[in-house]
Every structure is written in structure tokens, then in C-alpha cells.
Enzyme design. Structure first.
Site, PDB file in Angstrom:
ATOM      1  CG  HIS A  51      -2.026  -1.033   1.097  1.00 38.74           C
ATOM      2  ND1 HIS A  51      -3.063  -1.130   1.998  1.00 38.74           N
ATOM      3  CD2 HIS A  51      -2.252  -2.014   0.178  1.00 38.74           C
ATOM      4  CE1 HIS A  51      -3.869  -2.114   1.643  1.00 38.74           C
ATOM      5  NE2 HIS A  51      -3.396  -2.670   0.550  1.00 38.74           N
ATOM      6  CD  GLU A  53      -1.440   3.990   3.747  1.00 42.79           C
ATOM      7  OE1 GLU A  53      -2.557   4.088   4.270  1.00 42.79           O
ATOM      8  OE2 GLU A  53      -1.220   3.246   2.758  1.00 42.79           O
ATOM      9  NE  ARG A 192     -14.114   2.009 -25.688  1.00 45.03           N
ATOM     10  CZ  ARG A 192     -14.328   1.643 -26.959  1.00 45.03           C
ATOM     11  NH1 ARG A 192     -13.446   0.854 -27.571  1.00 45.03           N
ATOM     12  NH2 ARG A 192     -15.400   2.058 -27.595  1.00 45.03           N
ATOM     13  CG  ASP A 208     -22.132   1.278 -34.165  1.00 49.37           C
ATOM     14  OD1 ASP A 208     -22.809   1.563 -35.174  1.00 49.37           O
ATOM     15  OD2 ASP A 208     -22.075   2.005 -33.150  1.00 49.37           O
ATOM     16  CD  GLU A 291     -17.885   3.501 -25.648  1.00 53.64           C
ATOM     17  OE1 GLU A 291     -18.103   3.208 -26.828  1.00 53.64           O
ATOM     18  OE2 GLU A 291     -16.785   3.874 -25.223  1.00 53.64           O
ATOM     19  N   GLY A 293     -26.723   1.985 -27.222  1.00 52.58           N
ATOM     20  CA  GLY A 293     -27.175   3.136 -27.997  1.00 52.58           C
ATOM     21  C   GLY A 293     -28.134   4.022 -27.256  1.00 52.58           C
ATOM     22  CG  LEU A 297     -26.345   6.062 -23.896  1.00 52.23           C
ATOM     23  CD1 LEU A 297     -25.982   6.805 -25.171  1.00 52.23           C
ATOM     24  CD2 LEU A 297     -25.347   6.399 -22.789  1.00 52.23           C
TER      25      LEU A 297
END
Length: 348
Positions: A51, A53, A192, A208, A291, A293, A297
Site C-alpha cells: 500500500h 503508506e 476504457r 456498429d 456507450e 445506444g 443510455l
């Protein structure tokens, strides 16, 4: 900005060096200061490794100075054994007299226990320094643990007249409709690498034939997710190329064998997004890019299941086509490209 804020800011800057590489752990940086000079610093680079620290403590050449130094860290030191020992105990053993913490770790395993260990060890502990910034850098970690779902990023590109796609001809070759340019493509692929998963709907996959990889940027590929309720996507499409771990959410079958592409059955009579987000939580996915369509979304927007949106507004006009999602939020422009402007908004 006072000295404590300055050094916590340095911790945050260090932590960002590992962006996208520490899941499921948070991004943490640490600085050790003696007499207003940094004598040690480090950050957590990958889950399972030291880690921040510990790396900071190990970097100090003259260990005698630790007894007169202040340790800074943007997130509360851990208090439990995992793949590494508790950082809070290591700090106590180092005999550092003062620790400054950006924000509390609200997860059940920590939640103030690290601070308690340090205080019981005689350390002066100060918290809440640049707390908002410290939470922001670990927004994925906090959202996952506090809301029990991934941190959700909406991303799309739209034309100047508000379309995200042209009307597709019936026999048209499946390929993306480009609204932006190569600069935007590069930054999207960089994004990404910083997130754990990416999702598209059936129509986007069919129209696509996307790869949904980070091939134009160095780093990890996200887990590919596709909603294909009726299993309509042909098996010769790129999402079935076995190059990246992929999950197809569908209503017909499960196939969770040890394969690159697995099928996960969902119940279409219930909330599909809630089922998917619960599944992602169970497999420890902390962040998700949506992403497309338009339908997918919009469903995240309508259910208020999102945390930030990144929207490219191109300078071209389609005049007609598929309308962009309805999104009634005040956008802030954060970047200008040759072929578009990038806008950003947080869901508060």
C-alpha cells in the site's frame, strides 16, 4: 492552500499514477514530510502489492527522521489483514508522531478503525483535509461500497443538430457512424483502460459491430457487456472474437463455464438494469461505461442510474437520424477538439 492541503494534494497526484490498475482497491498516495521537506513518498500501484503508506515508509533513507515527521495520505490507512498487513499498525510501529488523512475510508472493514489504531498508538491524527478531492479520486471505490453498484459513466457523441446516428439502410455494412475525429477516439480508448466494464445494447452491436477494446491506448481492456435479449447478434461479430472477456445478457440461457464469452440469463419481466448492476456488484465490478445506444443510455438516464456523463458535441449536421438522449442537465465544456467539443456533468 496551507501545508497540509499542499501535501494531501501531492498524495492525490501520486495516487493518480495508478489510475485503472488498483481495482478492487482504491487509489492511494502517501507523502512523509520532515521539517517542511518531503523525505519519502509512494503510491499503491496494484492490488496485492504494498500500500501507499508502506511504500512511502520504505522510501525514507534515514529512518531516524520518522520520529519527527508527518505522514500524509489521501485515504484512511487500512486496519485489517488482506493480501498485505494493516497499514495503521505499520505507521504506529514507525513511531511517526503525526498523520494527516484526506478522507475516512467508509467501508465496513475500516470505517475509522485505522484512525483509532493510530490514536491509541499515540499518534496525532488530523482528518478531512481536501476531503472532497480525496473522495473524488476514489469515486468508483466509494460508489461501489456505499451504493452497492458500479460507478456509472454515460458516454456518447452527437451532432450539432442533436443526432447520434444516421438512419441505417437495411443492407448497410455494420460499422460506426463517425461524428468526431481521431483525437476523440484516443481519449475514449484511454478512458476504457481506466474502467472495469463497458456496455452496449443490441442495436449498437448490430449496427456498429464494435470491438469495445482499448486498442488505441496502452492499458487493460474493459470487460465487454452486451444486452442481447433474443440472442440476435451473429456469432461472427467482433464481440465473439474471444480476445476479451465478454458477457452477453439474454433471456434464454446461462453458460458461465470458463470461457472468454459467457451467457447470463436475465428475467425480462423485471428491471433489467437492476439485475445487471446487481450481477456486476456480485462479481466486484466497480465502474461501468455506458456507450450506447440511444435506448440503453436513455434507460440509465430515466432511472437516474448514472454518476457522470461525457458528451462529445460534433460540428457536423445530419439533419435527420436517431436523436441523442434527452438529457436536461447543465453541461460544462472541458475540452475543445478539431471536430467536437467535450462536455461533462456530474450527477450530484
Amino acid at each position: 492552500m496551507n501545508f497540509d492541503e499542499l501535501y494531501i494534494k501531492r498524495c492525490i497526484d501520486l495516487a493518480e499514477n495508478a489510475s485503472g490498475n488498483t481495482f478492487p482497491n482504491p487509489l492511494v498516495g502517501s507523502v512523509i514530510v520532515y521539517n517542511n521537506e518531503i523525505i519519502g513518498e509512494g503510491y499503491h500501484s496494484q492490488a496485492g502489492k504494498n500500500h501507499a503508506e508502506i511504500n512511502a515508509l520504505n522510501s525514507v533513507k534515514d529512518k531516524k527522521l520518522l520520529k519527527k515527521s508527518t505522514l500524509y495520505v489521501n485515504l484512511e490507512p487500512c486496519s485489517h489483514w488482506g493480501k498485505t498487513p494493516p497499514c495503521a499498525e505499520a505507521i504506529v510501529k514507525s513511531e511517526i508522531p503525526r498523520v494527516v488523512v484526506g478522507t475516512i475510508d467508509t467501508t465496513e472493514k475500516v470505517a475509522g478503525k485505522g484512525i483509532e489504531i493510530m490514536k491509541k498508538g499515540g499518534i496525532e491524527v488530523k482528518t478531512g483535509i481536501l476531503e472532497q478531492d480525496s473522495r473524488w479520486i476514489n469515486r468508483r471505490f466509494f460508489t461501489f461500497n456505499e451504493k452497492k453498484r458500479p460507478y456509472i459513466i454515460l458516454k456518447w457523441a452527437q451532432t450539432a443538430d442533436g443526432f447520434i446516428d444516421k438512419i441505417r439502410e437495411k443492407d448497410a455494412k455494420p460499422q460506426p457512424t463517425w461524428i468526431t475525429g481521431i483525437q476523440e477516439k484516443l481519449i475514449v480508448h484511454k478512458w476504457r483502460t481506466q474502467e472495469q466494464a463497458i456496455i452496449v445494447g443490441t442495436n449498437t452491436a448490430l449496427n456498429d459491430n464494435p470491438e469495445l477494446t482499448s486498442r488505441y491506448w496502452f492499458g487493460k481492456n474493459p470487460l465487454r457487456l452486451v444486452i442481447d435479449k433474443k440472442n440476435r447478434i451473429p456469432k461472427n461479430y467482433k464481440i465473439f472474437d474471444n480476445s476479451v472477456n465478454t458477457i452477453i445478457f439474454n433471456e434464454n440461457e446461462n453458460n458461465d463455464e470458463n470461457k472468454k464469452v459467457i451467457l447470463v440469463k436475465i428475467n425480462i419481466d423485471f428491471d433489467i438494469l437492476e439485475q445487471i448492476l446487481l450481477y456486476l456488484y456480485k462479481i466486484n465490478i466497480q465502474s461501468l461505461i455506458v456507450e450506447g445506444g440511444k435506448k440503453l443510455l436513455q434507460s440509465f438516464i430515466d432511472k437516474n442510474l448514472w454518476d457522470e456523463a461525457r458528451i462529445f458535441k460534433g460540428f457536423v449536421n445530419f439533419k435527420n437520424g436517431l436523436k441523442a438522449p434527452e438529457f436536461n442537465k447543465e453541461l460544462e465544456r472541458i475540452a475543445h477538439f478539431e471536430k467536437s467539443d467535450l462536455f461533462f456533468v456530474k450527477n450530484n
